[in-house]
Design a protein around this motif. Structure first.
Motif, PDB file in Angstrom:
ATOM      1  N   TYR A   1       0.483  -1.268   0.024  1.00 38.66           N
ATOM      2  CA  TYR A   1       0.011  -0.177   0.093  1.00 38.66           C
ATOM      3  C   TYR A   1       1.020   1.371   0.182  1.00 38.66           C
ATOM      4  N   VAL A   2       1.491   1.962  -0.906  1.00 37.93           N
ATOM      5  CA  VAL A   2       1.465   3.058  -1.273  1.00 37.93           C
ATOM      6  C   VAL A   2       0.818   4.116  -0.573  1.00 37.93           C
ATOM      7  N   LEU A   3       1.268   4.644   0.763  1.00 35.53           N
ATOM      8  CA  LEU A   3       1.087   6.148   0.856  1.00 35.53           C
ATOM      9  C   LEU A   3       0.830   6.885   0.179  1.00 35.53           C
ATOM     10  N   LEU A   4       0.673   8.292  -0.028  1.00 31.57           N
ATOM     11  CA  LEU A   4       0.467   9.290  -0.896  1.00 31.57           C
ATOM     12  C   LEU A   4      -0.519  10.270  -0.418  1.00 31.57           C
ATOM     13  N   ARG A   5       0.079  11.027   0.130  1.00 33.49           N
ATOM     14  CA  ARG A   5      -1.059  12.539   0.994  1.00 33.49           C
ATOM     15  C   ARG A   5      -1.682  13.219   0.255  1.00 33.49           C
ATOM     16  N   ASP A   6      -2.837  13.033   1.264  1.00 34.46           N
ATOM     17  CA  ASP A   6      -4.324  13.280   0.534  1.00 34.46           C
ATOM     18  C   ASP A   6      -4.652  12.581  -0.221  1.00 34.46           C
ATOM     19  N   ILE A   7      -4.541  11.277  -0.652  1.00 30.09           N
ATOM     20  CA  ILE A   7      -5.032  10.647  -1.177  1.00 30.09           C
ATOM     21  C   ILE A   7      -5.853   9.488  -1.075  1.00 30.09           C
ATOM     22  N   ASN A   8      -4.847   8.815  -0.166  1.00 32.07           N
ATOM     23  CA  ASN A   8      -4.980   7.352  -0.016  1.00 32.07           C
ATOM     24  C   ASN A   8      -4.605   7.384   1.389  1.00 32.07           C
ATOM     25  N   ASP A   9      -3.886   8.150   2.470  1.00 27.32           N
ATOM     26  CA  ASP A   9      -3.904   7.919   3.890  1.00 27.32           C
ATOM     27  C   ASP A   9      -4.289   8.235   5.072  1.00 27.32           C
ATOM     28  N   SER A  10      -6.214   8.444   4.855  1.00 25.42           N
ATOM     29  CA  SER A  10      -6.961   9.125   5.515  1.00 25.42           C
ATOM     30  C   SER A  10      -6.404   7.824   6.688  1.00 25.42           C
ATOM     31  N   ILE A  11      -7.432   8.110   7.961  1.00 23.68           N
ATOM     32  CA  ILE A  11      -8.111   7.275   8.776  1.00 23.68           C
ATOM     33  C   ILE A  11      -9.442   6.732   7.995  1.00 23.68           C
ATOM     34  N   GLU A  12     -10.382   7.039   7.659  1.00 23.13           N
ATOM     35  CA  GLU A  12     -11.085   6.324   6.462  1.00 23.13           C
ATOM     36  C   GLU A  12     -10.469   5.214   5.760  1.00 23.13           C
ATOM     37  N   ASP A  13      -9.626   6.005   5.215  1.00 21.01           N
ATOM     38  CA  ASP A  13      -8.833   4.669   4.117  1.00 21.01           C
ATOM     39  C   ASP A  13      -8.012   3.810   4.317  1.00 21.01           C
ATOM     40  N   ALA A  14      -7.680   3.711   5.904  1.00 18.48           N
ATOM     41  CA  ALA A  14      -7.161   3.047   7.147  1.00 18.48           C
ATOM     42  C   ALA A  14      -8.179   1.666   7.221  1.00 18.48           C
ATOM     43  N   ARG A  15      -9.258   2.329   8.164  1.00 24.22           N
ATOM     44  CA  ARG A  15     -10.423   1.592   8.483  1.00 24.22           C
ATOM     45  C   ARG A  15     -10.637   0.726   6.884  1.00 24.22           C
ATOM     46  N   ARG A  16     -10.887   0.963   6.360  1.00 28.75           N
ATOM     47  CA  ARG A  16     -12.177   0.360   4.810  1.00 28.75           C
ATOM     48  C   ARG A  16     -10.616  -0.504   4.794  1.00 28.75           C
ATOM     49  N   LEU A  17      -9.512  -0.059   4.506  1.00 27.46           N
ATOM     50  CA  LEU A  17      -8.506  -1.222   4.481  1.00 27.46           C
ATOM     51  C   LEU A  17      -8.507  -2.936   5.110  1.00 27.46           C
ATOM     52  N   VAL A  18      -9.345  -2.590   6.129  1.00 30.71           N
ATOM     53  CA  VAL A  18      -9.103  -3.257   7.382  1.00 30.71           C
ATOM     54  C   VAL A  18     -10.217  -4.293   6.841  1.00 30.71           C
ATOM     55  N   ARG A  19     -11.735  -4.015   6.382  1.00 34.77           N
ATOM     56  CA  ARG A  19     -12.448  -4.157   5.563  1.00 34.77           C
ATOM     57  C   ARG A  19     -12.547  -5.077   4.962  1.00 34.77           C
TER      58      ARG A  19
ATOM     59  N   ILE B   1       1.610   9.186   8.238  1.00 34.99           N
ATOM     60  CA  ILE B   1       2.323   7.341   8.375  1.00 34.99           C
ATOM     61  C   ILE B   1       1.822   6.846   9.515  1.00 34.99           C
ATOM     62  N   LYS B   2       2.246   7.067  10.638  1.00 30.95           N
ATOM     63  CA  LYS B   2       1.642   6.262  12.267  1.00 30.95           C
ATOM     64  C   LYS B   2       0.799   6.119  12.905  1.00 30.95           C
ATOM     65  N   GLN B   3      -0.294   7.049  11.714  1.00 36.46           N
ATOM     66  CA  GLN B   3      -1.786   7.316  12.745  1.00 36.46           C
ATOM     67  C   GLN B   3      -1.781   5.390  11.897  1.00 36.46           C
ATOM     68  N   PHE B   4      -2.231   5.655  10.667  1.00 38.28           N
ATOM     69  CA  PHE B   4      -2.322   4.566   9.742  1.00 38.28           C
ATOM     70  C   PHE B   4      -2.380   3.202   9.803  1.00 38.28           C
ATOM     71  N   GLN B   5      -0.244   3.547  10.130  1.00 35.30           N
ATOM     72  CA  GLN B   5       0.059   2.187  10.635  1.00 35.30           C
ATOM     73  C   GLN B   5      -0.578   1.844  11.740  1.00 35.30           C
ATOM     74  N   THR B   6      -1.096   2.627  12.619  1.00 39.09           N
ATOM     75  CA  THR B   6      -1.240   2.153  14.134  1.00 39.09           C
ATOM     76  C   THR B   6      -2.988   1.601  14.283  1.00 39.09           C
ATOM     77  N   LEU B   7      -3.260   2.166  13.581  1.00 39.64           N
ATOM     78  CA  LEU B   7      -4.556   1.537  12.847  1.00 39.64           C
ATOM     79  C   LEU B   7      -5.090   0.265  12.142  1.00 39.64           C
ATOM     80  N   LEU B   8      -4.234  -0.229  11.301  1.00 38.27           N
ATOM     81  CA  LEU B   8      -4.168  -1.337  10.718  1.00 38.27           C
ATOM     82  C   LEU B   8      -4.023  -2.308  12.239  1.00 38.27           C
ATOM     83  N   HIS B   9      -2.727  -2.118  12.254  1.00 37.60           N
ATOM     84  CA  HIS B   9      -2.181  -2.465  14.335  1.00 37.60           C
ATOM     85  C   HIS B   9      -2.792  -3.193  15.288  1.00 37.60           C
ATOM     86  N   ASP B  10      -3.641  -2.706  14.564  1.00 36.37           N
ATOM     87  CA  ASP B  10      -4.782  -2.429  16.564  1.00 36.37           C
ATOM     88  C   ASP B  10      -5.910  -3.210  16.257  1.00 36.37           C
ATOM     89  N   ALA B  11      -6.208  -3.357  14.918  1.00 35.14           N
ATOM     90  CA  ALA B  11      -7.174  -3.835  14.404  1.00 35.14           C
ATOM     91  C   ALA B  11      -6.718  -5.620  14.188  1.00 35.14           C
TER      92      ALA B  11
END
Ligand code: SAH
Length: 375
Positions: free
Chosen positions: A265-283, A313-323
């Motif tokens: 998952y290439v993290l692109l600023r303001d394109i695919n790096d939101s917390i909503e993206d991270a949540r969708r990725l988990v689902r 990046i840290k927030q995105f990573q942490t959300l996935l990790h916590d899930a």
């Protein structure tokens, strides 16, 4: 005259062991010579038939007359401040490709190309600016490993990633042939577990690859959680195989025991790096035995995209990790010489990436686990 003769010569790097046996027999050499030649090429790494000293002088002369064994031409070799090395290699038809050697404490990884240019048009990737010149032949894929191994005689290449220029699964037959030779006991004998094939998501070829003869690891470049964004950043592949088609196919696949698919998952600023993206990725990845490899975007001057902030990046990573998702963050290697993921182009470029802050390089790149990997 010499030229005509050269054109009829067989490049023996193109032959499997069985084909080599047939070839030497047509030259009236003993069949067992094929194994000896294989051992000179793959175990001892020679790039000259004259060095095959356990063949008689006559046999060597016959071989030289009818065969060639040439590694790829090294046009330039650049070293990053972090030890990563980028090789610009010349093919016999004048096309150029790049390979990247990444030394790490416990392994030496080589990132190789599978196409000159690329079939795809991912908008965040520098290789895509090149367009496809052609597929590489099996011997050119293996040639990258042999050529670069010869340049580093003190250290054996332990891992191979097919993450350089091109889409490996758009060149599946040559890739499979090369991987068979790279993994076989008579060949380079690198374990398939130490090889990773990365694809943008060509669904029928993923199925063919997983049913194929080489059980290498598979990475899928997902890179977005909605078709709107994926169509924008990976237009060609996502129009053919949208996210749900890709994930549905992956859910049906039975992976070998203890194997997982990696989603890149290439993290692109303001394109695919939101917390909503991270949540969708988990689902989206629910129900697939997988791990996630986050790759903060590696910038290059002609690209409008930017790398997210470290905080993001840290927030995105942490959300996935916590899930509960095993998540790794790729440490950038070789960004100063445009050798990192997505920065390869196959041109003689003296351009050095100066506009980056190299004090804290992040972005190939070896995965840094933030959760224990069980396999
Ligand atoms: N075509 C294959 C392999 C080549 S790209 C694929 O798509 O997987 C290898 C990896 O680099 C992919 O995960 C791709 O998404 C990523 N990549 C491409 N350009 C990048 C860039 N500029 N920064 C970070 N990663 C990039």
């Amino acid at each position: 005259m010499v030229c005509c003769k050269a054109m009829t010569k067989q490049n023996i790097l193109a032959l499997s062991l069985t084909e080599m046996e047939v070839f030497v027999e047509t030259l009236r050499l003993k069949k067992y010579r094929a194994k000896q030649i294989f051992s000179w090429i793959y175990k001892k790494g020679v790039n000259n038939i004259d060095e095959m000293t356990d063949l008689s002088k006559e046999d060597r002369a016959t071989l030289c007359e009818n065969a060639t064994l040439s590694h790829l031409q090294i046009i330039t070799r650049q070293k990053s401040t972090d030890g990563t090395e980028k090789f610009l290699l010349g093919l016999s038809d004048g096309n150029q490709i790049e390979s990247v050697l990444i030394p790490e404490p416990k392994r030496l990884t080589l990132c190789i190309s599978t196409q000159a240019g690329c079939t795809l048009d991912c908008t965040f990737c520098r290789t895509a600016e090149e367009k496809l010149k052609r597929n590489l032949k099996a011997e050119e894929i293996i040639g990258q490993v042999l050529t670069i191994q010869k340049e580093t005689p003190d250290c054996r290449i332990s891992n191979i990633v097919l993450m350089g220029m091109g889409e490996p699964l758009a060149n599946l037959s040559a890739v499979t042939e090369a991987l068979q030779r790279i993994t076989s006991p008579g060949g380079l004998e690198i374990s398939p577990r130490r090889i990773t094939v990365s694809t943008a998501g060509l669904v029928p070829q993923i199925e063919a690859f997983l049913n194929g003869p080489v059980p290498a690891n598979l990475s899928i470049s997902l890179n977005a959680t909605t078709d709107t964004v994926r169509n924008q950043i990976m237009p060609k592949v996502n129009r053919l195989y949208p996210i749900h088609t890709l994930l549905r196919a992956l859910k049906k696949i039975t992976l070998p025991k203890r194997r997982r698919v990696t989603f890149e998952y290439v993290l692109l600023r303001d394109i695919n790096d939101s917390i909503e993206d991270a949540r969708r990725l988990v689902r989206l990845t629910h129900g697939i035995r997988c791990k996630i490899n986050l790759i903060p975007f590696n910038e290059f001057s002609s690209s409008p995209y930017r790398r997210p902030t470290d905080e993001q990046i840290k927030q995105f990573q942490t959300l996935l990790h916590d899930a509960g998702l095993t998540t790794t963050l790729r440490k950038s290697r070789g960004r100063d010489i445009l050798a990192a993921c997505g920065q390869l182009q196959g041109t003689t470029s003296t351009h050095i990436n100066r506009n980056l802050n190299m004090a804290a390089p992040m972005g190939y790149q070896s995965p840094e686990p933030i959760a224990a990997q069980t396999d």
